[in-house]
Design a protein around this motif. Structure first.
Motif, PDB file in Angstrom:
ATOM      1  N   ASP A   4      -2.954  -1.549 -12.467  1.00 53.03           N
ATOM      2  CA  ASP A   4      -3.798  -1.878 -11.407  1.00 53.03           C
ATOM      3  C   ASP A   4      -3.988  -3.023 -10.798  1.00 53.03           C
ATOM      4  OD1 ASP A   4      -4.385   0.975 -11.677  1.00 53.03           O
ATOM      5  OD2 ASP A   4      -6.004   0.540 -13.155  1.00 53.03           O
ATOM      6  N   HIS A   5      -4.259  -3.328  -9.469  1.00 54.41           N
ATOM      7  CA  HIS A   5      -4.662  -4.656  -9.244  1.00 54.41           C
ATOM      8  C   HIS A   5      -3.294  -5.621  -9.167  1.00 54.41           C
ATOM      9  CE1 HIS A   5      -8.525  -3.285  -8.621  1.00 54.41           C
ATOM     10  NE2 HIS A   5      -8.672  -3.104  -9.789  1.00 54.41           N
ATOM     11  N   TYR A   6      -2.015  -5.062  -8.887  1.00 59.35           N
ATOM     12  CA  TYR A   6      -0.843  -5.876  -9.075  1.00 59.35           C
ATOM     13  C   TYR A   6      -0.832  -7.352  -8.728  1.00 59.35           C
ATOM     14  CZ  TYR A   6       4.211  -6.900  -8.901  1.00 59.35           C
ATOM     15  OH  TYR A   6       5.470  -7.555  -9.065  1.00 59.35           O
ATOM     16  N   PRO A   7      -1.370  -7.671  -7.550  1.00 53.51           N
ATOM     17  CA  PRO A   7      -1.500  -9.101  -6.906  1.00 53.51           C
ATOM     18  C   PRO A   7      -2.280 -10.140  -8.001  1.00 53.51           C
ATOM     19  CG  PRO A   7      -2.058  -7.737  -5.107  1.00 53.51           C
ATOM     20  CD  PRO A   7      -1.948  -6.684  -6.428  1.00 53.51           C
ATOM     21  N   SER A   8      -3.205  -9.432  -8.945  1.00 51.31           N
ATOM     22  CA  SER A   8      -3.972 -10.449  -9.733  1.00 51.31           C
ATOM     23  C   SER A   8      -3.194 -10.716 -10.874  1.00 51.31           C
ATOM     24  CB  SER A   8      -5.059  -9.566 -10.243  1.00 51.31           C
ATOM     25  OG  SER A   8      -4.766  -8.662 -11.098  1.00 51.31           O
ATOM     26  N   ASP A  13       0.830  -1.272  -0.026  1.00 46.02           N
ATOM     27  CA  ASP A  13       0.051  -0.029   0.073  1.00 46.02           C
ATOM     28  C   ASP A  13       0.888   1.226  -0.147  1.00 46.02           C
ATOM     29  OD1 ASP A  13      -2.130  -1.612   0.003  1.00 46.02           O
ATOM     30  OD2 ASP A  13      -2.727  -1.425   2.161  1.00 46.02           O
TER      31      ASP A  13
END
Length: 389
Positions: free
Chosen positions: A322-326, A311
């Motif tokens: 966007d939404h790097y973990p995905s 974060d």
């Protein structure tokens, strides 16, 4: 005449000569640092094709081991970057390859090919780099390669998604003897942690006026991070796994108190191996926002992601997706239990882990085939004559 005026005059003269002089049948390669894998692999592959001038900042003799076993090594001339010989080689070269720009990176003339190898793909937000001009720019993924058409001003035709040349070092893995030099045991599983540096430790004259900076708080000052890593080291030892940290050369973090086995650039140099040759022996990789994971997909081995400051990093330097973990080809390691699971997967990987990684490779458009450097040279028109030694 001031130093800045002399530098500007030198660049202006080089720009005029680059445009006005005819191209000769040789290549110039420059990387930062001198041992940077993309530049080294291009030198090695070009040597089998035509004369190569390898422009370096350090002692040429200290770098010879990196190319000593390459085909055509007698055609490699390693010269100081800031020398008249280097300038002449640059302005007359048919092909120029660099990782961070070279001599102000003027617009390439039509009769010469200039290739920006860059130094990896990944999610870290970067400003526009259109001032680093080239004919082509290299990438290992479609997700991060295609935006370079605009970022570097080369157009879609100028983006070569051929894989980063340094992945070819996976085909020359570190020997057992080299591992012993690093105080590693060849028979035990090896997991390497390669964290992005958050805060730099400026060691000397590097990259012109660039000095210390910080993208996020140092991880090693966090008691939670220290405790998690200390437990991970203990768990790895109990499993018979060697957990190794290779910090970036500029990293100001200090993890010595965790018990991690730390390997430095100096250690690798003394063992006469590159980082990617070490990774060729790794059973797993742990990283975060570094581009190394996109290269490690070529190995098709487990990849874990330790991002305890996700974060903060997103809110600071920022990410370009966007939404790097995905997008990730492996699990986020949020605590000691996750580390234990990941270390077990590195020893005996379940099928679900392999499927996740392969889906991620497709999602980002990763080029995972071998022979990346040869693909690059073919793409830019370097044709090897029958001159290999």
């Amino acid at each position: 005449m001031t130093r800045s005026v002399r530098a500007a005059l030198k660049l202006a003269i080089l720009r005029i000569c680059l445009n006005g002089l005819p191209a000769r049948e040789h290549a110039v390669v420059a990387g930062f640092p001198d041992e940077e894998g993309n530049s080294v692999e291009v030198v090695r592959e070009l040597a089998g094709c035509l004369p190569v001038y390898w422009l370096v900042a350090g002692d040429p003799e200290s770098l010879a081991w990196l190319v000593s076993d390459a085909d055509g090594v007698s055609r490699v001339r390693c010269v100081r970057k800031n020398s008249l010989r280097a300038y002449w080689a640059y302005v007359t070269a048919r092909y120029v390859f660099f990782t961070h720009g070279l001599y102000g990176s003027p617009k390439p003339p039509r009769h010469k090919t200039i290739v920006n190898l860059w130094h990896g793909d990944g999610p870290k937000r970067r400003p526009g780099f259109a001032t680093i001009r080239s004919t082509f720019v290299v990438s290992g993924t479609r997700l991060w390669g295609e935006p370079r058409a605009q970022g570097f001003g080369v157009g879609q035709h100028g983006v070569l998604i051929c894989g980063n040349p340094r992945v070819d070092q996976f085909a020359r893995p570190a020997t057992d003897e080299a591992l012993r030099e690093l105080k590693l045991e060849a028979r035990r599983p090896l997991v390497v942690w390669l964290p992005t540096y958050r805060t730099t430790r400026y060691p000397g004259d590097r990259l012109g006026a660039v000095r210390n900076w910080s993208d996020a708080d140092s991880l090693s000052v966090s008691a939670v991070v220290q405790a998690t890593l200390t437990q991970a080291v203990q768990d790895a030892e109990a499993m018979g796994v060697q957990l190794v940290l290779k910090p970036h050369q500029l990293d100001a973090d200090n993890y010595a108190s965790t018990g991690l086995h730390i390997i430095t650039d100096t250690d690798l140099r003394e063992a006469r191996i590159s980082l990617y040759q070490l990774l060729a022996r790794a059973d797993g990789l742990i990283t975060d926002y570094s581009s190394v994971w996109t290269d490690f997909l070529v190995r098709d081995r487990p990849i874990g992601f330790y991002c305890p400051d996700l974060d903060q990093y997103v809110g600071g330097r920022g990410l370009n997706v966007d939404h790097y973990p995905s997008l990730l080809p492996g699990q986020l390691l949020e605590g000691a239990a996750d580390f234990r699971t990941f270390l077990r997967d590195c020893v005996d990987e379940p099928a679900a882990s392999r499927r996740l990684r392969r889906r991620a490779a497709v999602r980002i458009g990763a080029e995972t085939r071998p022979a990346a450097t040869r693909r690059l040279l073919d793409a830019v028109g370097v044709r090897c004559r029958d001159t290999r030694e």
